[in-house]
Design an enzyme around this catalytic site. Structure first.
Site, short mmCIF file in Angstrom:
data_model
loop_
_atom_site.label_atom_id
_atom_site.label_comp_id
_atom_site.label_asym_id
_atom_site.label_seq_id
_atom_site.Cartn_x
_atom_site.Cartn_y
_atom_site.Cartn_z
N SER A 130 8.80 -1.36 -0.62
CA SER A 130 7.50 -0.71 -0.78
C SER A 130 7.62 0.57 -1.59
CB SER A 130 6.90 -0.35 0.58
OG SER A 130 5.64 0.28 0.37
N LYS A 184 7.45 -5.84 6.39
CA LYS A 184 6.76 -5.43 5.16
C LYS A 184 5.31 -5.94 5.16
CE LYS A 184 6.17 -3.86 0.92
NZ LYS A 184 4.96 -4.40 0.39
N HIS A 187 3.41 -3.68 7.33
CA HIS A 187 3.24 -2.43 6.57
C HIS A 187 2.01 -2.56 5.67
CE1 HIS A 187 3.59 -0.41 2.67
NE2 HIS A 187 4.20 0.59 3.28
N ASN A 188 1.92 -3.68 4.97
CA ASN A 188 0.79 -3.86 4.05
C ASN A 188 -0.53 -3.99 4.81
OD1 ASN A 188 2.81 -3.89 2.12
ND2 ASN A 188 1.88 -5.53 0.95
N GLU A 191 -1.51 -0.66 5.52
CA GLU A 191 -1.94 -0.09 4.22
C GLU A 191 -3.40 -0.48 3.94
OE1 GLU A 191 0.84 -0.93 0.86
OE2 GLU A 191 -0.88 -1.85 -0.12
#
Ligand code: 6PG
Length: 464
Positions: A130, A184, A187-188, A191
């Site tokens: 990232s 990940k 995480h997105n 986000e």
């Protein structure tokens, strides 16, 4: 030529940036690309770093240039291209070699590939990276899933190229096979939620309070010095300050958001595991709805698109964004907790928060508090049960509540902020309304229910 430490296949934006980052940290990097004509341009533009970059056009030569056991990082589109690539490269490799997928891959694919290659003693790493192009070039946050053998090969290189948070490289081995790609993906998802809530607060300032875009830019910049300090708040302040012909540049951008899939995967996995994440769902939905621009324009004709003034001060909006952010992270960590149980991954929530503190898109001051709260432990990944977080959330929720009330009354859409608040209000009610759902299920389908303080399954008097 000395044998290269690592090979990078794929010289697009992220692949080039990672190859240059590795070279800058003193590693010898063999490089290649499907379109071979890109390779010479890449080397020509590498300047002083070209000496550590070893170009090869043929895949066989590229593989032979690597020190054994080999490490090859693929930065290519996820999905079918990765499967096709594995078919071609695996026969050229030997037991102990590691293939890394550094793209935003679906973790289910990563698990499948790792299992398939393990039979030949080949190692497959799903590596979440990232930070966009700048991050990849100068220090990304890196989430690694794979075997201990691969981690031993990769650790020195990844620690050298990762973002640095006060001396702590933002990289770690999070678990086997799909763990890195799963983290990940979440995480997105966070986000997406954070971006959407920032956009909602922007709309309340612009269209509810009538603030000019430049003042809002300043407000975000001001917030970036306090509890909301974060990359996304920082860049929102910056991008709002651009003007063209005396008008905000953002007004020229078509209000239809794109999405490549990671937010949706987070929601799909969350729901599959019984861990609905209202802030992330709302953010994914808001992007989808935004893409129906023509329909929205027609409906504005039918229903009108008036938005009324809101009675909110910026301090309340700051609290709303902070509470929303805490709840979005909390929902993300709940998904991770569920996945850790389901896949038997040893996910260390404090460490995940730590490696998100620099380099990645959701880096924020709040992650320091989250990491510390998880380090103190006790709530097994239930972030909002951790004492320090609970105190912060209790202080911020009144601002969120007032903002959602004012927004709803004034006709402003706040799907993510209201989703965050409803989640909070649901979870803080020790007694909820699921008794009515249970009664309905029993009434129409004789599904039965438990009674408070009694064992066993029961039916309602409507069946007597
Ligand atoms: C990151 C970003 C990166 C990318 C997103 C964009 O962590 O560096 O998340 O992975 O910008 O994939 O995703 P969407 O196109 O779905 O917004």
């Amino acid at each position: 030529m000395s044998q290269a430490n690592i090979g990078v296949y794929g010289l697009g934006t992220m692949g080039s940036a990672l190859a240059l980052n590795l070279a800058e940290q003193g590693f010898d990097v063999a490089v290649t690309n499907r379109e071979v004509e890109w390779i010479a341009d890449f080397i020509a533009e590498a300047g002083d770093l070209a000496g550590r970059l070893h170009p090869h056009e043929a895949l066989g030569d590229f593989v032979k240039a690597l020190r054994t056991p080999r490490v090859i990082l693929f930065m290519i589109p996820s999905g079918a291209p990765m499967d096709a690539m594995i078919e071609v490269v695996a026969p050229l490799l030997e037991p102990g070699d590691t293939i890394i997928d550094g793209g935003n891959a679906n973790f289910n694919d990563t698990r499948r590939r790792a299992a398939a290659l393990a039979g030949d003693d080949l190692h497959f790493v799903g590596m979440g990276v990232s930070g966009g192009e700048k991050g990849a070039r100068h220090g990304p946050s890196i989430m690694v899933g794979g075997t201990a053998h691969s981690w031993a090969q990769l650790e020195p290189m990844l620690r050298a190229i990762a973002a640095d948070h006060e001396g702590d490289p933002c990289v770690d081995h999070l678990g086997p096979d799909g763990a890195g790609h799963f983290v990940k993906t979440v995480h997105n998802g966070i986000e997406y939620a954070d971006m959407q809530m920032i956009a909602e607060v922007y709309a309340l300032m612009r269209f509810g309070k009538g603030m000019p875009a430049l003042d809002i830019a300043e407000q975000f910049t001001e917030w970036d010095r306090g509890a909301l300090k974060s990359y996304l708040v920082e860049i929102t302040g910056k991008l709002l300050s651009y003007e063209e012909s005396g008008a905000p540049f953002v007004d020229q951008i078509r209000d239809a958001a794109g999405q490549k899939g990671t937010g949706r995967w987070t929601v799909v996995e969350a729901i599959r595991m019984g861990q609905s994440a209202s802030t992330i769902e709302a953010a994914v939905a808001a992007r989808s709805w935004s893409s129906e621009k023509a329909l929205r324009q027609r409906l504005a004709e039918v229903y009108g698109n008036a938005r009324e003034a809101v009675d909110l001060d910026v301090a309340e909006l700051e609290q709303a964004l902070l509470a929303g952010r805490i709840l979005a992270y909390a929902q993300g960590f709940r998904i991770l907790r569920q996945a850790a149980d389901e896949f038997d991954w040893p996910l260390d929530f404090a460490r995940i928060a730590e490696i998100w503190r620099a380099g990645c898109i959701i880096r924020s001051a709040l992650l320091d508090d989250i990491a510390e709260a998880f380090r103190k432990g006790g709530a097994e990944g239930q972030m909002i049960e951790e004492k320090a977080i609970a105190e912060m959330l209790s202080t911020a929720v009144p601002g969120l509540r007032k903002s959602v009330c004012e927004a709803v009354a004034g006709g402003h859409a706040v799907p993510a902020l209201s989703g965050a608040l409803s989640f909070f209000d649901t979870m803080r009610q020790g007694s909820g309304t699921a008794n009515i759902i249970q009664a309905q299920r029993d009434f129409f389908g004789q599904h039965g229910f438990e009674l408070l303080g009694q064992d066993g399954k029961h039916h309602g008097p409507w069946w007597e």
